[in-house]
Design a protein around this motif. Sequence first.
Motif, PDB file in Angstrom:
ATOM      1  N   SER A  54       0.843  -1.542   0.184  1.00 46.03           N
ATOM      2  CA  SER A  54      -0.291   0.018   0.047  1.00 46.03           C
ATOM      3  C   SER A  54       0.402   0.985  -0.008  1.00 46.03           C
ATOM      4  CB  SER A  54      -1.027  -0.273   1.425  1.00 46.03           C
ATOM      5  OG  SER A  54      -0.368  -0.007   2.592  1.00 46.03           O
ATOM      6  N   SER A  55       0.803   2.563  -0.661  1.00 42.73           N
ATOM      7  CA  SER A  55       1.272   3.735  -0.597  1.00 42.73           C
ATOM      8  C   SER A  55       1.807   4.072   1.383  1.00 42.73           C
ATOM      9  CB  SER A  55       0.703   4.875  -0.942  1.00 42.73           C
ATOM     10  OG  SER A  55      -0.942   5.098  -0.134  1.00 42.73           O
ATOM     11  N   ASN A  56       0.631   3.437   2.172  1.00 42.99           N
ATOM     12  CA  ASN A  56       2.090   3.817   3.102  1.00 42.99           C
ATOM     13  C   ASN A  56       2.714   2.871   4.267  1.00 42.99           C
ATOM     14  OD1 ASN A  56      -0.259   1.764   4.156  1.00 42.99           O
ATOM     15  ND2 ASN A  56      -1.586   3.993   5.419  1.00 42.99           N
ATOM     16  N   HIS A  57       2.945   1.851   3.554  1.00 35.43           N
ATOM     17  CA  HIS A  57       3.376   0.148   3.610  1.00 35.43           C
ATOM     18  C   HIS A  57       3.103  -0.424   4.847  1.00 35.43           C
ATOM     19  CE1 HIS A  57       7.330   0.472   1.470  1.00 35.43           C
ATOM     20  NE2 HIS A  57       6.858   1.723   0.344  1.00 35.43           N
ATOM     21  N   LEU A  58       1.976  -0.166   4.815  1.00 34.72           N
ATOM     22  CA  LEU A  58       0.998  -0.686   6.206  1.00 34.72           C
ATOM     23  C   LEU A  58       0.503  -1.892   6.204  1.00 34.72           C
ATOM     24  CD1 LEU A  58      -0.096   2.667   8.451  1.00 34.72           C
ATOM     25  CD2 LEU A  58       1.540   0.641   8.413  1.00 34.72           C
ATOM     26  N   ALA A  59       0.231  -2.229   4.422  1.00 32.85           N
ATOM     27  CA  ALA A  59      -0.034  -3.640   4.008  1.00 32.85           C
ATOM     28  C   ALA A  59       0.435  -4.234   2.605  1.00 32.85           C
ATOM     29  CB  ALA A  59      -1.757  -3.156   3.543  1.00 32.85           C
ATOM     30  N   LYS A  60       0.771  -5.204   2.444  1.00 29.08           N
ATOM     31  CA  LYS A  60       1.242  -6.166   1.550  1.00 29.08           C
ATOM     32  C   LYS A  60       1.041  -7.133   1.168  1.00 29.08           C
ATOM     33  CE  LYS A  60       5.331  -8.991   4.070  1.00 29.08           C
ATOM     34  NZ  LYS A  60       6.481  -8.953   4.161  1.00 29.08           N
ATOM     35  N   ALA A  61       1.430  -7.592  -0.468  1.00 32.48           N
ATOM     36  CA  ALA A  61       0.400  -8.865  -0.520  1.00 32.48           C
ATOM     37  C   ALA A  61       1.897  -8.926  -1.619  1.00 32.48           C
ATOM     38  CB  ALA A  61      -0.443  -9.036  -2.237  1.00 32.48           C
ATOM     39  N   LYS A  62       2.543 -10.652  -1.645  1.00 32.77           N
ATOM     40  CA  LYS A  62       3.063 -11.299  -2.885  1.00 32.77           C
ATOM     41  C   LYS A  62       2.293 -12.804  -3.149  1.00 32.77           C
ATOM     42  CE  LYS A  62       5.758 -12.948   1.502  1.00 32.77           C
ATOM     43  NZ  LYS A  62       6.859 -12.986   1.842  1.00 32.77           N
ATOM     44  N   GLY A  63       3.067 -13.419  -3.570  1.00 34.46           N
ATOM     45  CA  GLY A  63       1.923 -15.181  -3.792  1.00 34.46           C
ATOM     46  C   GLY A  63       2.609 -15.115  -5.229  1.00 34.46           C
ATOM     47  N   HIS A  64       2.697 -15.870  -6.555  1.00 36.19           N
ATOM     48  CA  HIS A  64       2.564 -16.481  -7.268  1.00 36.19           C
ATOM     49  C   HIS A  64       1.160 -16.737  -8.680  1.00 36.19           C
ATOM     50  CE1 HIS A  64       3.843 -20.081  -9.542  1.00 36.19           C
ATOM     51  NE2 HIS A  64       4.691 -19.806  -9.200  1.00 36.19           N
ATOM     52  N   ILE A  65       1.241 -16.106  -9.745  1.00 29.96           N
ATOM     53  CA  ILE A  65       0.453 -17.064 -10.716  1.00 29.96           C
ATOM     54  C   ILE A  65       0.828 -17.759 -11.545  1.00 29.96           C
ATOM     55  CG2 ILE A  65       1.682 -14.607 -12.034  1.00 29.96           C
ATOM     56  CD1 ILE A  65      -0.544 -13.841 -13.271  1.00 29.96           C
ATOM     57  N   ASP A  66      -0.139 -18.573 -12.176  1.00 24.32           N
ATOM     58  CA  ASP A  66       0.477 -20.496 -13.107  1.00 24.32           C
ATOM     59  C   ASP A  66      -0.658 -19.514 -14.247  1.00 24.32           C
ATOM     60  OD1 ASP A  66       1.652 -22.253 -14.158  1.00 24.32           O
ATOM     61  OD2 ASP A  66       0.031 -23.400 -12.452  1.00 24.32           O
ATOM     62  N   GLN A 141      -4.659 -10.522 -19.356  1.00 22.88           N
ATOM     63  CA  GLN A 141      -3.753  -9.654 -18.484  1.00 22.88           C
ATOM     64  C   GLN A 141      -4.633  -9.760 -16.703  1.00 22.88           C
ATOM     65  OE1 GLN A 141      -2.204  -5.484 -19.427  1.00 22.88           O
ATOM     66  NE2 GLN A 141      -4.238  -5.775 -21.566  1.00 22.88           N
ATOM     67  N   VAL A 142      -3.174  -9.535 -16.532  1.00 20.65           N
ATOM     68  CA  VAL A 142      -4.563  -9.510 -14.996  1.00 20.65           C
ATOM     69  C   VAL A 142      -3.225  -8.266 -14.239  1.00 20.65           C
ATOM     70  CG1 VAL A 142      -4.318 -10.725 -12.680  1.00 20.65           C
ATOM     71  CG2 VAL A 142      -4.589 -11.888 -14.425  1.00 20.65           C
ATOM     72  N   GLN A 143      -3.299  -7.759 -13.168  1.00 20.85           N
ATOM     73  CA  GLN A 143      -3.060  -6.685 -12.049  1.00 20.85           C
ATOM     74  C   GLN A 143      -3.870  -7.069 -10.533  1.00 20.85           C
ATOM     75  OE1 GLN A 143      -3.416  -3.088 -14.556  1.00 20.85           O
ATOM     76  NE2 GLN A 143      -1.882  -3.252 -15.590  1.00 20.85           N
ATOM     77  N   ALA A 144      -2.642  -6.438 -10.430  1.00 18.15           N
ATOM     78  CA  ALA A 144      -3.577  -5.895  -9.082  1.00 18.15           C
ATOM     79  C   ALA A 144      -2.287  -4.719  -8.073  1.00 18.15           C
ATOM     80  CB  ALA A 144      -2.351  -7.312  -7.516  1.00 18.15           C
ATOM     81  N   GLN A 145      -3.483  -4.445  -6.815  1.00 15.68           N
ATOM     82  CA  GLN A 145      -2.987  -3.162  -6.383  1.00 15.68           C
ATOM     83  C   GLN A 145      -3.609  -3.625  -5.114  1.00 15.68           C
ATOM     84  OE1 GLN A 145      -6.304  -0.198  -6.541  1.00 15.68           O
ATOM     85  NE2 GLN A 145      -4.497   1.149  -6.757  1.00 15.68           N
ATOM     86  N   VAL A 146      -2.045  -2.940  -3.597  1.00 14.80           N
ATOM     87  CA  VAL A 146      -2.616  -3.325  -2.490  1.00 14.80           C
ATOM     88  C   VAL A 146      -2.886  -1.914  -1.560  1.00 14.80           C
ATOM     89  CG1 VAL A 146      -1.706  -3.861  -0.650  1.00 14.80           C
ATOM     90  CG2 VAL A 146      -0.726  -5.203  -2.844  1.00 14.80           C
ATOM     91  N   CYS A 147      -4.134  -2.019  -1.344  1.00 15.75           N
ATOM     92  CA  CYS A 147      -4.408  -0.407  -0.641  1.00 15.75           C
ATOM     93  C   CYS A 147      -4.941  -1.264   1.448  1.00 15.75           C
ATOM     94  CB  CYS A 147      -5.598   0.053  -0.707  1.00 15.75           C
ATOM     95  SG  CYS A 147      -5.761  -0.170  -2.928  1.00 15.75           S
ATOM     96  N   GLN A 148      -5.416  -0.298   2.037  1.00 14.83           N
ATOM     97  CA  GLN A 148      -5.612  -0.512   2.781  1.00 14.83           C
ATOM     98  C   GLN A 148      -7.128   0.455   2.764  1.00 14.83           C
ATOM     99  OE1 GLN A 148      -3.064   2.026   5.855  1.00 14.83           O
ATOM    100  NE2 GLN A 148      -3.400   0.171   6.912  1.00 14.83           N
ATOM    101  N   ILE A 149      -8.316  -0.547   4.090  1.00 10.68           N
ATOM    102  CA  ILE A 149      -9.849  -0.366   3.809  1.00 10.68           C
ATOM    103  C   ILE A 149      -9.769  -0.697   5.674  1.00 10.68           C
ATOM    104  CG2 ILE A 149     -10.533  -2.810   3.854  1.00 10.68           C
ATOM    105  CD1 ILE A 149     -12.560  -1.626   1.531  1.00 10.68           C
ATOM    106  N   GLY A 150     -10.928   0.464   5.221  1.00  9.57           N
ATOM    107  CA  GLY A 150     -11.416   0.631   6.865  1.00  9.57           C
ATOM    108  C   GLY A 150     -12.042  -0.499   7.349  1.00  9.57           C
TER     109      GLY A 150
END
Length: 177
Positions: A54-66, A141-150
């Motif tokens: 996320s833009s404030n680095h309080l959420a992150k994600a990682k993984g694999h695509i096949d 195509q596939v894209q991902a976006q990491v954010c925070q949410i209330g």
Amino acid sequence: MRRSLTLGLAAATAVTALGLPALTTAASAAPASATSASHHDDWDYSEWWGTYWSSNHLAKAKGHIDVNYSGEESNRVHITGKLYDLDHRTYRHGGKCAYIQFRVQDWENSEDDWSSSFKSYKYCGAGGYKQINFWRYDVAQVQAQVCQIGLNSRFPVKCGRWQELYNAYDDAYGYDA
């Protein structure tokens, strides 16, 4: 010493002379199906993605695509991973949950014309993570976006930029239709 070296070279020459036709015969005896494999297999793609923040680095994600192709515009995309909540603040003090959204573009649409449906995951639990696991079919195509949410919100905030997980139109991914 000269005699053992000469005998060793003679033995190596004999093995090479006898072994080379055996290797040639074994190579020519390979099954025809292995040499005539479909070119669609060349388009298959498997790679790790992330770590995205996320833009404030309080959420992150990682993984694999096949990505596995069965035809020119027929594939199966499997995305797995983990979504991490790194916000240790209480909700009362502005703490938020981790959130990731995925967008896909189908073959019927033009490049960068994204589907209106998103796949998203939300995780509220500072210090922990949530598993990501889903499938999509016939995807270009596939894209991902990491954010925070209330905790009770439907609108993500502090989003990082959209990250490309797969793009069949990009030569780097091997698809050449």
